[in-house]
Design an enzyme around this catalytic site. Sequence first.
Site, PDB file in Angstrom:
ATOM      1  CD  GLU A   1      -2.806   1.463   0.393  1.00 21.49           C
ATOM      2  OE1 GLU A   1      -2.388   1.629  -0.766  1.00 21.49           O
ATOM      3  OE2 GLU A   1      -4.001   1.622   0.704  1.00 21.49           O
ATOM      4  CG  ASP A   2      -0.933   4.924  -1.420  1.00 19.98           C
ATOM      5  OD1 ASP A   2      -1.636   4.305  -0.590  1.00 19.98           O
ATOM      6  OD2 ASP A   2      -1.410   5.790  -2.187  1.00 19.98           O
TER       7      ASP A   2
ATOM      8  CG  ASP B   1      -5.258   9.297   6.218  1.00 11.22           C
ATOM      9  OD1 ASP B   1      -4.870   9.733   7.305  1.00 11.22           O
ATOM     10  OD2 ASP B   1      -6.006   9.961   5.471  1.00 11.22           O
TER      11      ASP B   1
ATOM     12  CE  LYS C   1      -1.259  11.805   5.592  1.00  5.91           C
ATOM     13  NZ  LYS C   1      -2.395  12.445   4.910  1.00  5.91           N
TER      14      LYS C   1
ATOM     15  CG  PHE D   1      -2.958  15.816   1.197  1.00 12.53           C
ATOM     16  CD1 PHE D   1      -3.910  14.839   1.481  1.00 12.53           C
ATOM     17  CD2 PHE D   1      -2.538  15.972  -0.117  1.00 12.53           C
ATOM     18  CE1 PHE D   1      -4.434  14.037   0.467  1.00 12.53           C
ATOM     19  CE2 PHE D   1      -3.055  15.183  -1.136  1.00 12.53           C
ATOM     20  CZ  PHE D   1      -4.009  14.212  -0.837  1.00 12.53           C
ATOM     21  CB  VAL D   2       2.648  13.667   1.584  1.00  9.91           C
ATOM     22  CG1 VAL D   2       3.141  14.298   2.879  1.00  9.91           C
ATOM     23  CG2 VAL D   2       2.073  12.273   1.849  1.00  9.91           C
TER      24      VAL D   2
ATOM     25  NE  ARG E   1      -2.401   8.427  -9.225  1.00  9.27           N
ATOM     26  CZ  ARG E   1      -3.101   8.089  -8.140  1.00  9.27           C
ATOM     27  NH1 ARG E   1      -2.478   7.662  -7.066  1.00  9.27           N
ATOM     28  NH2 ARG E   1      -4.415   8.191  -8.123  1.00  9.27           N
TER      29      ARG E   1
HETATM   30  P1  IMP Z   1      -7.341   5.283   4.629  1.00  7.58           P
HETATM   31  O1  IMP Z   1      -8.374   4.306   4.179  1.00  7.58           O
HETATM   32  O2  IMP Z   1      -7.922   6.437   5.385  1.00  7.58           O
HETATM   33  O3  IMP Z   1      -6.194   4.637   5.387  1.00  7.58           O
HETATM   34  O4  IMP Z   1      -6.796   5.991   3.352  1.00  7.58           O
HETATM   35  C1  IMP Z   1      -5.931   5.443   2.513  1.00  7.58           C
HETATM   36  C2  IMP Z   1      -5.940   6.172   1.195  1.00  7.58           C
HETATM   37  O5  IMP Z   1      -6.164   7.591   1.308  1.00  7.58           O
HETATM   38  C3  IMP Z   1      -4.585   6.018   0.575  1.00  7.58           C
HETATM   39  O6  IMP Z   1      -4.472   4.823  -0.158  1.00  7.58           O
HETATM   40  C4  IMP Z   1      -4.478   7.264  -0.280  1.00  7.58           C
HETATM   41  O7  IMP Z   1      -5.063   7.022  -1.544  1.00  7.58           O
HETATM   42  C5  IMP Z   1      -5.317   8.298   0.423  1.00  7.58           C
HETATM   43  N1  IMP Z   1      -4.466   9.234   1.194  1.00  7.58           N
HETATM   44  C6  IMP Z   1      -4.415   9.369   2.535  1.00  7.58           C
HETATM   45  N2  IMP Z   1      -3.544  10.327   2.894  1.00  7.58           N
HETATM   46  C7  IMP Z   1      -3.021  10.810   1.742  1.00  7.58           C
HETATM   47  C8  IMP Z   1      -2.038  11.839   1.451  1.00  7.58           C
HETATM   48  O8  IMP Z   1      -1.463  12.497   2.316  1.00  7.58           O
HETATM   49  N3  IMP Z   1      -1.772  12.042   0.126  1.00  7.58           N
HETATM   50  C9  IMP Z   1      -2.380  11.337  -0.874  1.00  7.58           C
HETATM   51  N4  IMP Z   1      -3.281  10.374  -0.646  1.00  7.58           N
HETATM   52  C10 IMP Z   1      -3.612  10.119   0.657  1.00  7.58           C
HETATM   53 MG    MG Z   2      -4.406   4.849  -2.355  1.00  8.52          MG
END
Ligand code: IMP
Ligand code: MG
Length: 186
Positions: free
Chosen positions: A108-109, A112, A140, A161-162, A174
């Site tokens: 995963e990238d 969050d 995060k 936000f990055v 990207r």
């Molecule tokens: P989560 O389900 O809240 O953990 O969100 C995960 C997804 O939110 C990631 O796979 C990203 O696509 C997006 N995301 C969360 N924070 C960032 C950020 O700082 N920059 C870009 N995408 C983010």
């Molecule tokens: Mg993503």
Amino acid sequence: MTGQYQPPGVLSVLLSAEGIQQRVAALGEKISFDYRREVQEGKELVVLAVLKGAFPFCADLIRCLHLPLQVDFIKASSYGSSTKSSGRVELTVDTKLDLKDRHVLLVEDIVDTGLTITFLKEHLRLRGAKSIRLATFLHKSEATEYPVEIDYLGFTIKNEFVVGYGLDYAEKYRQLPYVGIFACER
Ligand code: IMP
Ligand code: MG
């Protein structure tokens, strides 16, 4: 670095391209060591990259793995604005590989809130994976609401936000080889 493309909106470089490559290589060594006895030809490790954000991380990571493996992609969408998720996740692309009794490494990238990964791990469990480990490029930790077990972590970052190295804002940025802090309203 001279000639580095820093688009307007990218306030500063948080993680340099060189620092990222070093960290990814170290993760590759660790993952290769950990799976050395668990995977073999015919029962390769299944590496599943979460589209779209994880594709550069996954591409670099697999080239640091000294293991028999298969790579595929999976995609989940959470609905919301460009910078904030809505709390609902839907699987939009699944792998056709048979995951039954296979060791799966989810790539995963960023974790969050943790919602996406919690959802995807449960999906892979239901598909019969023998083990599921997570490699995430970023975490995060202050923003995480759903507890997620991270097996391999690139970097912990603050709740900012990055963009770059796969991470986007409105599908842009990207391609940056570094991670930058982006100026946007959350
Ligand atoms: P989560 O389900 O809240 O953990 O969100 C995960 C997804 O939110 C990631 O796979 C990203 O696509 C997006 N995301 C969360 N924070 C960032 C950020 O700082 N920059 C870009 N995408 C983010
Ligand atoms: Mg993503």
